[in-house]
Design a protein around this motif. Sequence first.
Motif, PDB file in Angstrom:
ATOM      1  N   ASP A  62       0.202  -1.254  -0.003  1.00  0.00           N
ATOM      2  CA  ASP A  62       0.140   0.146  -0.023  1.00  0.00           C
ATOM      3  C   ASP A  62       0.691   0.962   0.011  1.00  0.00           C
ATOM      4  OD1 ASP A  62      -2.604   1.275   0.280  1.00  0.00           O
ATOM      5  OD2 ASP A  62      -1.671   2.035   1.986  1.00  0.00           O
ATOM      6  N   THR A 148      -0.965  -6.594  -3.103  1.00  0.00           N
ATOM      7  CA  THR A 148      -1.687  -5.597  -2.901  1.00  0.00           C
ATOM      8  C   THR A 148      -1.659  -4.678  -2.833  1.00  0.00           C
ATOM      9  OG1 THR A 148      -2.133  -6.340   0.205  1.00  0.00           O
ATOM     10  CG2 THR A 148      -1.634  -4.108  -0.285  1.00  0.00           C
ATOM     11  N   LYS A 151      -3.703  -4.058  -6.761  1.00  0.00           N
ATOM     12  CA  LYS A 151      -5.153  -4.323  -5.928  1.00  0.00           C
ATOM     13  C   LYS A 151      -5.932  -3.068  -5.828  1.00  0.00           C
ATOM     14  CE  LYS A 151      -6.705  -8.574  -4.456  1.00  0.00           C
ATOM     15  NZ  LYS A 151      -6.839  -9.491  -3.430  1.00  0.00           N
ATOM     16  N   ARG A 152      -4.525  -1.831  -4.944  1.00  0.00           N
ATOM     17  CA  ARG A 152      -4.410  -0.546  -4.823  1.00  0.00           C
ATOM     18  C   ARG A 152      -4.884   0.102  -6.352  1.00  0.00           C
ATOM     19  NH1 ARG A 152      -2.194   3.524  -0.274  1.00  0.00           N
ATOM     20  NH2 ARG A 152      -2.636   5.234  -1.587  1.00  0.00           N
ATOM     21  N   ILE A 154      -5.816  -1.366  -9.247  1.00  0.00           N
ATOM     22  CA  ILE A 154      -6.833  -1.608 -10.265  1.00  0.00           C
ATOM     23  C   ILE A 154      -7.669  -0.730  -9.635  1.00  0.00           C
ATOM     24  CG2 ILE A 154      -7.470  -3.699  -8.553  1.00  0.00           C
ATOM     25  CD1 ILE A 154      -6.685  -2.872 -12.458  1.00  0.00           C
ATOM     26  N   TRP A 155      -8.085  -0.335  -8.071  1.00  0.00           N
ATOM     27  CA  TRP A 155      -9.499   0.389  -7.981  1.00  0.00           C
ATOM     28  C   TRP A 155      -9.190   1.309  -7.778  1.00  0.00           C
ATOM     29  CZ3 TRP A 155     -13.863  -2.140  -7.324  1.00  0.00           C
ATOM     30  CH2 TRP A 155     -13.932  -3.416  -6.845  1.00  0.00           C
ATOM     31  N   LYS A 156      -8.097   2.244  -7.100  1.00  0.00           N
ATOM     32  CA  LYS A 156      -7.929   3.888  -7.409  1.00  0.00           C
ATOM     33  C   LYS A 156      -7.366   4.568  -8.775  1.00  0.00           C
ATOM     34  CE  LYS A 156      -6.137   7.084  -3.886  1.00  0.00           C
ATOM     35  NZ  LYS A 156      -5.581   6.941  -2.831  1.00  0.00           N
TER      36      LYS A 156
END
Length: 173
Positions: A62, A148, A151-152, A154-156
């Motif tokens: 992150d 992690t 994922k951060r 791809i989402w943000k």
Amino acid sequence: VSMRKLRIHGEQCAEIARVGFPSGIQTSLFALSNILIQSSVLQVNNAITPEGSAYAPVMRGDAAVGSLETFVFTALSAVTVAASTFTAQNVGANNYARVRKAVGYVLMIAVSIGAAMSILGMLAREPLVALYGVRDGGDILSAIALDTSWKRMIWKWPAFFIYAIMNTCAGTI
């Protein structure tokens, strides 16, 4: 500075408050959302890693992406500052037509920068996060850190164009 002429001008004070309060609330909401995100990351990290781990993989992944995001935010902030300066000069000259025309161009520039940096960042995610020590080391903790970070992103990151629009509008207001 003349102390006799120093006073609060009600009309100007009201105008500053009209623009400043919504801007302050917007900034506060960003800070609040960052707190919520960080606490969620900590909860996930604490649930995944054993107590006293050598390093915290969720936090590591992150933090790497968070650091990369500052490059995007800096580029978008530069556009916002330019828009603010241009707007202020033209409002001072009572040339509102020029401001309205420029807002469209500035929005296109900001959205293009946000989209380009988002796409390029996601395409080059592995070498970029590797700069921060997040790479697949063959163990579960490094795999969690890498997952992690992805994922951060791809989402943000696909939503950076919204941030670009919001900042541009705030800068011209």
